[in-house]
Design a protein around this motif. Structure first.
Motif, short mmCIF file in Angstrom:
data_model
loop_
_atom_site.label_atom_id
_atom_site.label_comp_id
_atom_site.label_asym_id
_atom_site.label_seq_id
_atom_site.Cartn_x
_atom_site.Cartn_y
_atom_site.Cartn_z
N ASP B 55 -9.79 42.74 50.38
CA ASP B 55 -10.59 43.95 50.27
C ASP B 55 -12.06 43.53 50.27
O ASP B 55 -12.54 42.93 49.32
CB ASP B 55 -10.23 44.66 48.96
N GLU B 63 -19.00 44.99 55.82
CA GLU B 63 -18.12 45.17 56.96
C GLU B 63 -18.87 45.98 58.00
O GLU B 63 -19.38 47.06 57.70
CB GLU B 63 -16.86 45.91 56.49
N THR B 133 -22.41 50.23 60.22
CA THR B 133 -22.19 49.56 58.94
C THR B 133 -21.31 50.41 58.04
O THR B 133 -21.60 51.59 57.82
CB THR B 133 -23.54 49.31 58.24
N VAL B 134 -20.27 49.80 57.55
CA VAL B 134 -19.32 50.54 56.73
C VAL B 134 -19.90 50.81 55.34
O VAL B 134 -20.37 49.90 54.67
CB VAL B 134 -18.00 49.76 56.60
N LEU B 135 -19.88 52.07 54.97
CA LEU B 135 -20.32 52.45 53.63
C LEU B 135 -19.15 52.45 52.67
O LEU B 135 -19.22 51.97 51.56
CB LEU B 135 -20.95 53.84 53.67
N GLU B 136 -18.06 53.05 53.12
CA GLU B 136 -16.89 53.17 52.27
C GLU B 136 -15.65 53.20 53.14
O GLU B 136 -15.62 53.90 54.15
CB GLU B 136 -16.97 54.46 51.44
N VAL B 137 -14.65 52.45 52.73
CA VAL B 137 -13.39 52.47 53.46
C VAL B 137 -12.51 53.55 52.84
O VAL B 137 -12.15 53.46 51.66
CB VAL B 137 -12.69 51.11 53.41
N ILE B 138 -12.20 54.54 53.61
CA ILE B 138 -11.42 55.65 53.07
C ILE B 138 -9.92 55.37 53.21
O ILE B 138 -9.13 55.74 52.35
CB ILE B 138 -11.77 56.97 53.78
N LYS B 139 -9.55 54.72 54.29
CA LYS B 139 -8.13 54.40 54.48
C LYS B 139 -8.03 53.08 55.20
O LYS B 139 -8.78 52.81 56.12
CB LYS B 139 -7.43 55.50 55.28
N ASP B 140 -7.10 52.25 54.78
CA ASP B 140 -6.84 51.00 55.48
C ASP B 140 -5.37 50.67 55.28
O ASP B 140 -4.97 50.06 54.31
CB ASP B 140 -7.73 49.89 54.94
N SER B 141 -4.60 51.10 56.22
CA SER B 141 -3.15 50.95 56.10
C SER B 141 -2.69 49.81 56.96
O SER B 141 -3.00 49.73 58.13
CB SER B 141 -2.49 52.24 56.55
N PRO B 161 -10.66 60.30 46.39
CA PRO B 161 -11.99 60.88 46.49
C PRO B 161 -12.80 60.73 45.22
O PRO B 161 -12.25 60.61 44.15
CB PRO B 161 -11.75 62.35 46.81
#
Lengths: 161, 161
Positions: B55, B63, B133-141, B161
């Motif tokens: 993570d 990321e 640029t990634v601020l927040e990863v909401i889903k990573d399956s 959330p």
DNA sequence: GGTTGATTCCGCGAATATCGCAGCCGGCCG
DNA sequence: CGGCCGGCTGCGATATTCGCGGAATCAACC
């Protein structure tokens, strides 16, 4: 919280997620039991996870990366909506020319078309969605230290023509 | 070339990459030796790979997703060049408004700046690189693409959330 | 029909790895 | 000092991996 030994353990698991704890321990000067305990802790904390990753193209699937612009709507809401779709593997909010990134896997073109036109582009707030269809995955490695040569390995044909 | 048994093996490894071959075999009616042989073949073909995934947020990394346009140069060459960089985690050639996609992980902003300006944008053929640029990863399956109906979704991390 | 080769599967014994536990050690604090 | 805690180790019981040889299947061919 996460010390250097943890990092070394993770490094090795990134290269080969099935490496035995004993072998890892021998290479970093720790007993098998300690490596096992540390890995358990890291896994419980959600820092690391050992999983099988597949090459979608070799499996005959379509991999598509979407860049989405959101208007008149909170980005988080749109992200949540996209996350609900099972084909969507990854969603992240971003700073840059787009607001959201979504990675998608579909069985075929028809499936992709249905997903994009019937579902993604109808989500409230989605102003524009740019689709990049993957032709070939050149590298897919989660190494941070970066050994492990290119996964290319051409030679064996997977999908029958 | 890839049959249903292979897919079932991969399914299980996606959820837990360290599950024993014997256990997998028992659950799909195959001997441990056969599961092992099949997995070896799939791995050699580059279809599946068992790795430790981390993570990035919990590790304090950045990321970034890059979309690259290539001019006056074969896309494959540029892709190879990008693949050499250890920070580059993923490279794929695409059809769409960009020619290449690259996912990148950096320690911090300085590291990212150096990577982009000193290395990525100086690769021969790179005409334009868009950075998200990634601020927040909401889903990573990591699960097998969900459109194949799988019960529930263990191993799936969805940030609430 | 019989033979050959290729493929895939299984069973088996030896070598390894995992697991749970008891015990040890150093740091920390009352 | 003495007790406690977290992390490490060693160890024995159990489970898994590994490399092998051999059986079953199938297709091509004489």
């Amino acid at each position: 919280m996460i010390d250097d030994l943890d990092r070394q353990i993770i490094d090795q698991l990134r290269v080969d997620g099935r490496r035995s704890f004993g072998e890892i321990g021998r290479s970093i000067g720790l007993s098998e039991a300690s490596v096992r305990a540390r890995f358990g802790r890291l896994q419980r904390q959600g820092v690391v996870q050992v999983v099988g990753m597949t090459d979608s193209v070799k499996l005959g699937e379509m991999e598509v990366h979407l860049a989405v612009r959101v208007h008149h709507m909170p980005v988080a809401l749109v992200a949540r909506e996209l996350s609900r779709m099972p084909e969507v593997r990854y969603v992240a909010s971003c700073v840059g020319p787009y607001d959201l990134i979504a990675d998608v896997r579909c069985r075929d073109l028809g499936h992709l078309a249905e997903l994009l036109t019937e579902r993604v582009r109808r989500v409230n707030g989605v102003a524009h969605a740019e689709a990049l269809t993957v032709l070939e995955v050149i590298k897919d490695s989660y190494l941070w230290a970066g050994f492990r040569e290119l996964p290319a390995a051409p030679g064996e044909r997977i999908i029958p023509p």
